[in-house]
Motif scaffolding. Structure first.
Motif, mmCIF file in Angstrom:
data_model
loop_
_atom_site.group_PDB
_atom_site.id
_atom_site.type_symbol
_atom_site.label_atom_id
_atom_site.label_comp_id
_atom_site.label_asym_id
_atom_site.label_seq_id
_atom_site.Cartn_x
_atom_site.Cartn_y
_atom_site.Cartn_z
ATOM 1 N N GLN A 1 -3.303 3.430 6.191
ATOM 2 C CA GLN A 1 -4.521 2.549 6.328
ATOM 3 C C GLN A 1 -3.784 1.210 6.183
ATOM 4 O O GLN A 1 -2.972 0.597 5.293
ATOM 5 C CB GLN A 1 -4.414 3.532 4.386
ATOM 6 N N ARG A 2 -4.557 -0.143 7.082
ATOM 7 C CA ARG A 2 -4.214 -1.088 6.710
ATOM 8 C C ARG A 2 -4.741 -1.882 5.482
ATOM 9 O O ARG A 2 -5.610 -1.760 4.833
ATOM 10 C CB ARG A 2 -4.902 -1.402 8.074
ATOM 11 N N GLY A 3 -3.489 -2.708 5.280
ATOM 12 C CA GLY A 3 -3.895 -3.398 4.531
ATOM 13 C C GLY A 3 -3.823 -4.577 4.947
ATOM 14 O O GLY A 3 -3.506 -5.702 6.247
ATOM 15 N N TRP A 4 -3.733 -5.893 3.267
ATOM 16 C CA TRP A 4 -3.240 -7.344 3.859
ATOM 17 C C TRP A 4 -1.942 -7.511 4.828
ATOM 18 O O TRP A 4 -1.294 -7.482 3.571
ATOM 19 C CB TRP A 4 -3.757 -8.528 3.075
ATOM 20 N N GLY A 5 -1.378 -7.725 5.532
ATOM 21 C CA GLY A 5 -0.268 -7.608 5.714
ATOM 22 C C GLY A 5 0.476 -6.132 5.731
ATOM 23 O O GLY A 5 -0.613 -5.013 5.456
ATOM 24 N N ARG A 6 1.754 -6.417 6.833
ATOM 25 C CA ARG A 6 2.405 -5.192 6.790
ATOM 26 C C ARG A 6 3.204 -3.936 5.430
ATOM 27 O O ARG A 6 2.810 -3.095 5.110
ATOM 28 C CB ARG A 6 3.848 -5.077 7.042
ATOM 29 N N THR A 7 3.077 -5.167 4.028
ATOM 30 C CA THR A 7 3.799 -4.417 3.184
ATOM 31 C C THR A 7 2.805 -3.552 2.433
ATOM 32 O O THR A 7 3.296 -3.179 1.179
ATOM 33 C CB THR A 7 4.122 -5.363 1.688
ATOM 34 N N ARG A 8 1.278 -4.622 2.301
ATOM 35 C CA ARG A 8 0.888 -3.802 1.840
ATOM 36 C C ARG A 8 -0.808 -2.604 2.095
ATOM 37 O O ARG A 8 -1.365 -2.491 2.325
ATOM 38 C CB ARG A 8 -1.086 -5.298 1.085
ATOM 39 N N SER A 9 -0.629 -2.138 3.531
ATOM 40 C CA SER A 9 -0.289 -1.515 4.276
ATOM 41 C C SER A 9 0.180 0.187 4.403
ATOM 42 O O SER A 9 1.651 -0.209 3.864
ATOM 43 C CB SER A 9 -0.456 -1.757 6.204
ATOM 44 N N ILE A 10 -0.898 0.514 4.300
ATOM 45 C CA ILE A 10 0.073 2.588 3.639
ATOM 46 C C ILE A 10 -0.536 3.844 4.996
ATOM 47 O O ILE A 10 -0.895 3.540 4.898
ATOM 48 C CB ILE A 10 -0.768 2.837 2.281
ATOM 49 N N VAL A 11 1.684 3.976 5.108
ATOM 50 C CA VAL A 11 1.777 4.658 5.990
ATOM 51 C C VAL A 11 2.075 5.732 5.985
ATOM 52 O O VAL A 11 2.887 5.982 4.301
ATOM 53 C CB VAL A 11 3.085 4.710 6.241
ATOM 54 N N THR A 12 0.993 7.265 5.938
ATOM 55 C CA THR A 12 1.819 8.445 5.524
ATOM 56 C C THR A 12 2.435 9.523 6.860
ATOM 57 O O THR A 12 2.637 9.352 7.658
ATOM 58 C CB THR A 12 0.041 9.307 5.583
ATOM 59 N N ILE A 13 3.232 9.987 5.798
ATOM 60 C CA ILE A 13 4.589 10.627 6.694
ATOM 61 C C ILE A 13 4.635 11.817 6.148
ATOM 62 O O ILE A 13 4.170 12.024 4.847
ATOM 63 C CB ILE A 13 5.413 9.608 6.691
ATOM 64 N N GLU A 14 4.440 13.268 7.495
ATOM 65 C CA GLU A 14 4.744 14.938 6.988
ATOM 66 C C GLU A 14 6.149 14.838 7.621
ATOM 67 O O GLU A 14 6.673 14.662 8.604
ATOM 68 C CB GLU A 14 3.742 14.832 7.955
ATOM 69 N N ASP A 15 7.224 15.636 6.381
ATOM 70 C CA ASP A 15 8.192 15.556 7.249
ATOM 71 C C ASP A 15 8.460 17.269 7.666
ATOM 72 O O ASP A 15 7.494 18.376 8.367
ATOM 73 C CB ASP A 15 9.229 15.612 6.389
ATOM 74 N N GLN A 16 9.359 17.771 7.991
ATOM 75 C CA GLN A 16 9.700 19.249 8.692
ATOM 76 C C GLN A 16 8.946 20.109 8.443
ATOM 77 O O GLN A 16 8.240 21.546 8.474
ATOM 78 C CB GLN A 16 11.012 19.381 8.991
ATOM 79 N N HIS A 17 9.576 20.424 6.469
ATOM 80 C CA HIS A 17 8.792 20.816 6.284
ATOM 81 C C HIS A 17 6.600 21.111 5.585
ATOM 82 O O HIS A 17 6.352 22.223 4.471
ATOM 83 C CB HIS A 17 9.518 21.319 4.715
#
Length: 253
Positions: A208-224
Motif C-alpha cells: 500500500q503506497r504512501g508518502w515515501g518509503r516510511t509511510r508505505s505499508i507492506v504485507t508479508i505472509e510467513d510459511q505458516h
C-alpha cells in the motif's frame, strides 16, 4: 569557544539497546567510527571479537588481535577496532576459516549467523537510491554505503537501467561483481530488518503506497500462513522462490 564536532566517546547507558554490553558495570563503551553503517544500526568490531565471538576477555586483547589482522569484514582485513559492522556484513576469522553473517533476528535485533565458506564471498545489498552521473551512467547507492556504477551506452535510451530502488543485488565481496538481481515485487521473499517484526521472514503479498518509503505499508505472509504488516523501509528482499542466503533454523523452512 564552542565545541566543534561530535563526542569521541560513548557512555554505556547511551549505547543502542541491542549491544551485548554490561551497562551498569562499566561507564564507557566503544563508539563506532563513521563508516558504511549508522552507529545505531551497527556494532564496533571490538565488541564482536570480545563480547559476541569470545576471542578476547578484555578490550586490550581484542584490540591486539584486530590490529594483527586476524579478522576480515566483507573480504577485507580490518585493523580498526572501531570499524562499524552492520546488516548482512560477513565476518571471517582468518586463522580458523570460520565465517559469520550479520542478520536481523527476532528480539535480539542482530545476530551472527555461521555460514559455509562458499557463501562468505557473496552478499545481498539493497538499492536505497540511484542517481545519474556524468556521461548518463547510472550510480546505484546501496544500503551499506557502497556505490556501483552501471555503464550506459546510449544515455537517451538507457536499456541497461533495469535496477530500481528497494531491489536487491547479490554481489561478490570484495570485488562487487553483480551475480543476481532480485526485484522488489509481489511473491518475493523478504526479511524484516527493524521494528517489532524484526527477523521475521515471509513472502511479499501486498503493498500500500504512501508518502515515501516510511509511510508505505507492506504485507508479508510467513510459511505458516500468518500475515503481518510493516513499513516498506524495514523490508529487505532476499530471494524469489528460496532465500539466496542461509538463515537460522526455523526462519524459512
Amino acid at each position: 569557544m564552542a565545541r566543534m564536532g561530535g563526542q569521541r566517546r560513548l557512555k554505556a547507558l547511551a549505547a543502542p539497546k541491542f549491544w551485548p554490553i554490561l551497562r551498569k558495570e562499566y561507564k564507557w563503551t566503544v563508539k563506532p567510527r563513521p563508516g558504511p553503517h549508522p552507529a545505531e544500526f551497527s556494532l564496533p568490531l571490538l565488541l564482536i571479537v570480545r563480547n559476541v565471538l569470545g576471542y578476547a576477555k578484555t578490550g586490550r586483547e581484542a584490540r591486539k588481535l584486530i590490529g594483527e589482522g586476524h579478522f576480515k569484514v566483507d573480504g577485507r582485513v580490518r585493523k580498526d577496532y572501531k570499524y562499524p559492522v552492520g546488516l548482512f556484513d560477513v565476518i571471517e576469522i582468518v586463522d580458523t576459516g570460520e565465517a559469520y553473517r550479520v542478520i536481523p533476528y527476532p528480539v535480539k535485533f542482530f545476530k551472527l549467523h555461521p555460514i559455509p565458506k562458499e557463501e562468505a564471498s557473496l552478499k545481498p545489498v539493497r538499492i536505497n537510491n540511484k542517481t545519474t552521473v556524468k556521461g548518463g551512467h547510472i550510480q546505484l547507492n546501496l544500503h551499506d554505503g557502497r556505490n556501483i556504477l552501471v555503464k550506459v551506452k546510449d544515455p537517451r535510451n538507457p536499456v541497461e537501467d533495469k535496477y530500481k530502488t528497494m531491489d536487491t543485488l547479490l554481489i561478490t565481496i570484495p570485488e562487487q561483481e553483480i551475480k543476481d538481481h532480485i526485484k522488489f515485487e509481489t511473491g518475493s521473499i523478504a526479511i524484516i530488518t527493524a521494528g517489532r517484526n524484526v527477523g521475521r521472514v515471509g513472502r511479499l503479498v501486498g503493498l500500500q503506497r504512501g508518502w515515501g518509503r516510511t509511510r508505505s505499508i507492506v504485507t508479508i505472509e510467513d510459511q505458516h500462513g500468518n500475515k503481518f504488516q510493516t513499513s516498506m523501509e524495514y523490508v529487505f528482499i532476499i530471494g524469489r522462490e528460496e532465500p539466496v542466503i542461509s538463515l537460522p533454523e526455523g526462519a524459512w523452512s
